[in-house]
Design a protein around this motif. Structure first.
Motif, mmCIF file in Angstrom:
data_model
loop_
_atom_site.group_PDB
_atom_site.id
_atom_site.type_symbol
_atom_site.label_atom_id
_atom_site.label_comp_id
_atom_site.label_asym_id
_atom_site.label_seq_id
_atom_site.Cartn_x
_atom_site.Cartn_y
_atom_site.Cartn_z
ATOM 1 N N VAL A 187 0.950 -8.449 -4.971
ATOM 2 C CA VAL A 187 1.543 -8.198 -3.653
ATOM 3 C C VAL A 187 0.667 -8.741 -2.527
ATOM 4 C CG1 VAL A 187 2.177 -6.386 -2.015
ATOM 5 C CG2 VAL A 187 2.993 -6.272 -4.360
ATOM 6 N N PRO A 188 -0.651 -8.471 -2.499
ATOM 7 C CA PRO A 188 -1.477 -9.082 -1.454
ATOM 8 C C PRO A 188 -1.430 -10.611 -1.457
ATOM 9 C CG PRO A 188 -2.678 -7.307 -2.508
ATOM 10 C CD PRO A 188 -1.430 -7.508 -3.299
ATOM 11 N N LEU A 189 -1.401 -11.219 -2.624
ATOM 12 C CA LEU A 189 -1.345 -12.677 -2.688
ATOM 13 C C LEU A 189 -0.009 -13.203 -2.162
ATOM 14 C CD1 LEU A 189 -3.075 -13.427 -6.122
ATOM 15 C CD2 LEU A 189 -4.030 -13.631 -3.828
ATOM 16 N N LEU A 190 1.072 -12.519 -2.508
ATOM 17 C CA LEU A 190 2.376 -12.909 -1.954
ATOM 18 C C LEU A 190 2.391 -12.736 -0.440
ATOM 19 C CD1 LEU A 190 4.808 -11.354 -4.603
ATOM 20 C CD2 LEU A 190 4.429 -13.789 -4.178
ATOM 21 N N THR A 191 1.722 -11.709 0.049
ATOM 22 C CA THR A 191 1.642 -11.471 1.495
ATOM 23 C C THR A 191 0.862 -12.590 2.181
ATOM 24 O OG1 THR A 191 1.702 -9.081 1.108
ATOM 25 C CG2 THR A 191 0.942 -9.826 3.271
ATOM 26 N N ILE A 192 -0.216 -13.055 1.537
ATOM 27 C CA ILE A 192 -1.000 -14.154 2.106
ATOM 28 C C ILE A 192 -0.162 -15.427 2.170
ATOM 29 C CG2 ILE A 192 -2.966 -15.687 1.650
ATOM 30 C CD1 ILE A 192 -4.423 -13.247 0.487
ATOM 31 N N VAL A 193 0.575 -15.714 1.096
ATOM 32 C CA VAL A 193 1.440 -16.899 1.086
ATOM 33 C C VAL A 193 2.487 -16.800 2.189
ATOM 34 C CG1 VAL A 193 3.180 -18.154 -0.251
ATOM 35 C CG2 VAL A 193 1.082 -17.388 -1.359
ATOM 36 N N ALA A 194 3.069 -15.597 2.355
ATOM 37 C CA ALA A 194 4.077 -15.411 3.406
ATOM 38 C C ALA A 194 3.470 -15.586 4.796
ATOM 39 C CB ALA A 194 4.708 -14.027 3.279
ATOM 40 N N ALA A 195 2.218 -15.114 4.965
ATOM 41 C CA ALA A 195 1.558 -15.250 6.272
ATOM 42 C C ALA A 195 1.249 -16.700 6.603
ATOM 43 C CB ALA A 195 0.278 -14.424 6.277
ATOM 44 N N LEU A 196 0.987 -17.506 5.580
ATOM 45 C CA LEU A 196 0.678 -18.922 5.794
ATOM 46 C C LEU A 196 1.928 -19.800 5.872
ATOM 47 C CD1 LEU A 196 -2.269 -19.276 3.227
ATOM 48 C CD2 LEU A 196 -2.472 -19.170 5.720
ATOM 49 N N SER A 197 3.092 -19.205 5.607
ATOM 50 C CA SER A 197 4.334 -19.972 5.480
ATOM 51 C C SER A 197 4.651 -20.808 6.722
ATOM 52 C CB SER A 197 5.501 -19.017 5.200
ATOM 53 O OG SER A 197 6.718 -19.722 5.166
ATOM 54 N N ARG A 198 5.147 -22.018 6.439
ATOM 55 C CA ARG A 198 5.619 -22.902 7.510
ATOM 56 C C ARG A 198 7.144 -22.901 7.590
ATOM 57 N NH1 ARG A 198 2.114 -28.050 5.401
ATOM 58 N NH2 ARG A 198 0.012 -27.261 5.873
ATOM 59 N N ALA A 199 7.777 -22.205 6.665
ATOM 60 C CA ALA A 199 9.241 -22.183 6.643
ATOM 61 C C ALA A 199 9.763 -21.247 7.717
ATOM 62 C CB ALA A 199 9.732 -21.708 5.270
ATOM 63 N N PRO A 200 10.884 -21.609 8.347
ATOM 64 C CA PRO A 200 11.469 -20.729 9.372
ATOM 65 C C PRO A 200 11.975 -19.437 8.735
ATOM 66 C CG PRO A 200 12.958 -22.538 8.846
ATOM 67 C CD PRO A 200 11.668 -22.860 8.166
ATOM 68 N N GLN A 201 11.730 -18.310 9.401
ATOM 69 C CA GLN A 201 12.166 -17.023 8.878
ATOM 70 C C GLN A 201 13.679 -16.906 8.964
ATOM 71 O OE1 GLN A 201 10.166 -13.694 10.606
ATOM 72 N NE2 GLN A 201 8.130 -14.364 9.964
ATOM 73 N N THR A 202 14.288 -16.467 7.861
ATOM 74 C CA THR A 202 15.743 -16.326 7.816
ATOM 75 C C THR A 202 16.193 -14.894 8.016
ATOM 76 O OG1 THR A 202 15.625 -16.096 5.421
ATOM 77 C CG2 THR A 202 15.971 -18.318 6.292
ATOM 78 N N GLY A 203 15.259 -13.974 8.135
ATOM 79 C CA GLY A 203 15.624 -12.570 8.311
ATOM 80 C C GLY A 203 14.381 -11.748 8.551
ATOM 81 N N PRO A 204 14.526 -10.458 8.754
ATOM 82 C CA PRO A 204 13.374 -9.597 8.991
ATOM 83 C C PRO A 204 12.463 -9.545 7.768
ATOM 84 C CG PRO A 204 15.367 -8.289 8.630
ATOM 85 C CD PRO A 204 15.806 -9.716 8.747
ATOM 86 N N GLN A 205 11.136 -9.613 7.978
ATOM 87 C CA GLN A 205 10.153 -9.590 6.902
ATOM 88 C C GLN A 205 9.498 -8.209 6.820
ATOM 89 O OE1 GLN A 205 9.572 -12.381 4.887
ATOM 90 N NE2 GLN A 205 11.394 -13.129 5.978
ATOM 91 N N THR A 206 9.284 -7.733 5.609
ATOM 92 C CA THR A 206 8.634 -6.439 5.408
ATOM 93 C C THR A 206 7.129 -6.607 5.543
ATOM 94 O OG1 THR A 206 10.367 -5.825 3.837
ATOM 95 C CG2 THR A 206 8.349 -4.495 3.829
ATOM 96 N N PRO A 207 6.483 -5.869 6.455
ATOM 97 C CA PRO A 207 5.030 -6.002 6.614
ATOM 98 C C PRO A 207 4.283 -5.528 5.383
ATOM 99 C CG PRO A 207 5.876 -4.167 7.910
ATOM 100 C CD PRO A 207 7.074 -4.890 7.390
ATOM 101 N N GLY A 208 3.068 -6.058 5.205
ATOM 102 C CA GLY A 208 2.273 -5.738 4.026
ATOM 103 C C GLY A 208 1.940 -4.265 3.914
ATOM 104 N N TRP A 209 1.623 -3.603 5.055
ATOM 105 C CA TRP A 209 1.247 -2.187 4.986
ATOM 106 C C TRP A 209 2.407 -1.329 4.502
ATOM 107 C CZ3 TRP A 209 4.033 1.374 7.735
ATOM 108 C CH2 TRP A 209 4.798 0.897 8.797
ATOM 109 N N LEU A 210 3.653 -1.756 4.850
ATOM 110 C CA LEU A 210 4.814 -1.002 4.399
ATOM 111 C C LEU A 210 5.032 -1.200 2.895
ATOM 112 C CD1 LEU A 210 7.071 0.877 5.244
ATOM 113 C CD2 LEU A 210 8.476 -1.123 5.817
ATOM 114 N N LEU A 211 4.781 -2.437 2.408
ATOM 115 C CA LEU A 211 4.866 -2.678 0.972
ATOM 116 C C LEU A 211 3.867 -1.811 0.218
ATOM 117 C CD1 LEU A 211 5.270 -6.571 0.641
ATOM 118 C CD2 LEU A 211 6.931 -4.811 0.014
ATOM 119 N N ALA A 212 2.670 -1.633 0.798
ATOM 120 C CA ALA A 212 1.652 -0.796 0.152
ATOM 121 C C ALA A 212 2.121 0.654 0.059
ATOM 122 C CB ALA A 212 0.345 -0.884 0.931
ATOM 123 N N LEU A 213 2.759 1.149 1.135
ATOM 124 C CA LEU A 213 3.296 2.518 1.108
ATOM 125 C C LEU A 213 4.399 2.648 0.065
ATOM 126 C CD1 LEU A 213 3.480 3.529 4.902
ATOM 127 C CD2 LEU A 213 1.840 4.302 3.161
#
Length: 613
Positions: A187-213
């Protein structure tokens, strides 16, 4: 009949057109043909590579390459096979969880969160820096490629440790701890990839802290469900005594927990592992292991066949030196870093080097992270294919590296690399588990009665010592149902548990008795307390290990100190009688203090005159 070209039209279950029938038969034929090809490749290449001493995993990988789309083209959709066979990884983590009770897992917390975190962070950063300077990639691309390469192959390492019975050795536990943290790090690695993403966001993104909860809540939910839901269900199934229901319940636990974790973006294998840990203290643990392990073995084999099929030969041929050099660099960098970390965590040089070799390959989760990086526009499709080939090639090096570890004591530790599995034993009428001082006497008496015996022990030193006296003792944990099956317990008339284990009780015995109903079970009891604990166990008999020897020693001492032999015999006879009566009272009342008045020397002891007639 509604025309098939109409939107939303469905055929009645009873009305099947000739075209549809032909499609179903053709599709089914493809499935059967592909399955036949996969199983044939597994049989041929695994047998060959086992014979060459190179291990099953390399056989699966090479078999996948040969039948894949780049060589013989016998199977055209390796991605589908890999996706299906990843269930094998999920089942593997469930079985590993079954072997680790929560108390044992808590003891490993330093290795999981200390060594595991350090390995993922340092290996990932080092490989990202290496890729950045060698390939000239952007920082985003280097991180997206380097961090996944820091992960190792759970599907390759754990079966290796498990098959050799070394998961609970210091090296095995360190390797498992690192692999478990790697699963947690997805999950942290996927979060890092998402944070570095250059692709335009197509919808609301779930923040990492919420994924941890979400992850914490899901783990807590699995703990509660396992303890208050699944455990009582297994007890109910045990009363019904339908073995297939154990399989259904076990698979339900695996798939349910995996689906819950997957739904929140966490590793499905991690969910299955937690379910296994929650059932580690269950009396039906061994039965679940024995029932699910065949599914795990077959699906993991299919997974590695699929990985081999996905290897893009054209990418390798386009730049073979780069692929080989990068795979070699990946292995060398990880070995060096893991060796240093293991030393820092107190491991000896040999064990630290073995751990480095064991975790040196890239892992299956790298493919997932590469796909996410490609979707995030951090890397191109060609780069994903190239580094996927590097991961696969690094996985292919592991069997060869394991050959090197034999020079350093192997992954087994404690010198067990030359131990023989009970599967190679001839069918016997009795199986003696534990060949210490107690088991040796039992085994010799059976041999004297011309009853064939298979000997099993988990202590390598004891096995070697017995070998010096001409006794063939097989290596393994004789309380495991799968190992007893391999030793021929289904056809044995007696199973004699002679090991020195105070904790061996009804919870461990019940599933063994259920699995082998034709065999009579006999148990060595350490003392009176263990004998009382075995009161309701489904065994033929139990014997206190020191009772007879202490009685005989006392009788001999009485005679040697001048006591009349008749008097000595009367005292011993009375002692046996009182001890038997006291034991019966203790059994009835379930109280170790019951019948104290029957003991010689007690304050309220019944009077006894050995001189009287």
């Amino acid at each position: 009949m509604v025309p098939s070209c109409c939107p939303g039209a469905r055929l009645s279950p009873r009305s099947t057109s000739p075209d549809r029938t032909h499609h179903i038969m053709e599709h089914g034929g493809d499935i059967f043909l592909s399955g036949t090809v996969l199983l044939a490749a597994a049989l041929a290449f695994v047998l060959l590579f086992r014979k060459l001493g190179l291990g099953a995993v390399l056989g699966y990988l090479v078999g996948g390459i040969i039948i894949g789309p780049d060589v013989l083209q016998l199977v055209a959709d390796p991605e589908l096979i890999v996706g299906f066979a990843e269930i094998g990884i999920v089942l593997l983590l469930f079985l590993v969880g079954l072997e680790l009770a929560p108390s044992r897992l808590w003891q490993l917390k330093r290795d999981i969160f200390g060594l595991g975190f350090a390995q993922v962070a340092l290996c990932g950063i080092a490989l990202a820096l290496f890729i950045y300077f060698v390939t000239g990639s952007t920082w985003g691309a280097a991180l997206a490629l380097g961090l996944p390469l820091g992960l190792s192959s759970t599907a390759q390492v754990l079966p290796l440790l498990q098959s050799q019975g070394r998961l609970n050795t210091p090296t095995g536990e360190r390797a498992f701890s690192v692999l478990l943290f790697q699963d947690l790090s997805i999950v942290p690695l996927l979060t890092i990839v998402a944070a570095l993403s250059r692709a335009p966001q197509t919808g609301p993104q779930t923040p990492g802290w919420l994924l941890a909860l979400y992850a914490i809540a899901a783990i807590a939910g699995l703990v509660v469900a396992g303890r208050y839901g699944l455990a009582p269900l297994l007890k109910l199934i045990g009363k019904v005594a339908e073995r297939e229901l154990f399989i259904v319940a076990g698979l339900f636990a695996v798939f349910g927990s995996a689906a819950l974790m997957d739904s929140i973006g966490l590793s499905a294998a991690l969910g299955a592992f937690i379910a296994g840990v929650m059932l580690a203290d269950s009396p039906f643990r061994h039965e679940l292991e024995a029932d699910i392990d065949p599914f795990r073995s077959i699906l993991l084999g299919l997974f590695f066949l699929g990985v081999g099929m996905m290897l893009d030969i054209d990418v390798i041929l386009a730049n073979p030196m780069f692929i080989v050099a990068m795979a070699a660099a990946l292995v060398v960098i990880k070995v060096a870093i893991i060796f240093g970390l293991a030393k820092a965590f107190g491991m000896e040089n040999r064990a630290a080097f073995v751990l480095g070799l064991l975790l040196s390959q890239g892992g299956e989760f790298a493919f997932v992270l590469f796909a996410e990086a490609q979707a995030a526009l951090l890397i191109e499709a060609e780069a994903a294919s190239r580094f996927g080939a590097i991961v696969t090639l690094s996985m292919a090096t592991t069997p060869f590296l394991m050959l090197i570890t034999r020079l350093f004591g192997g992954v087994r530790g404690s010198g067990t690399e030359d131990m023989v599995d009970p599967e190679q034993a001839r069918q016997s009428n009795a199986i003696v588990i534990g060949h210490g001082r107690f088991g040796q006497a039992v085994a010799q008496i059976f041999a004297g009665a011309n009853i064939s015996v298979t000997l099993i022990d988990i202590n390598p030193d004891q096995i070697r010592l017995s070998g010096e006296f001409g006794r063939k003792v097989f290596y393994g944990d004789g309380t495991r149902i799968d190992l007893l099956r391999r030793a021929g317990a289904e056809a044995a008339g007696a199973l004699l548990f002679c090991m020195d284990d105070k904790e061996f009780g009804p919870d461990q015995i019940a599933p063994i008795a259920h699995a082998f109903p034709e065999a009579q079970l006999f148990v060595r009891a350490n003392d009176r307390r263990q004998l009382l604990a075995l009161k309701h166990a489904p065994i033929a008999a139990a014997q206190r290990e020191l009772f007879e020897s202490s009685v005989k020693l006392a009788h001999t001492a009485l005679l040697r100190t001048g006591i009349d032999p008749i008097v000595a015999d009367r005292v011993v006879e009375e002692f046996r009688k009182r001890d038997c009566e006291r034991l019966e009272l203790q059994m009835e009342q379930g109280n170790i203090r019951a019948g104290m008045h029957l003991s010689f020397g007690a304050a309220d002891s019944q009077a006894f005159d050995p001189q009287s007639d």
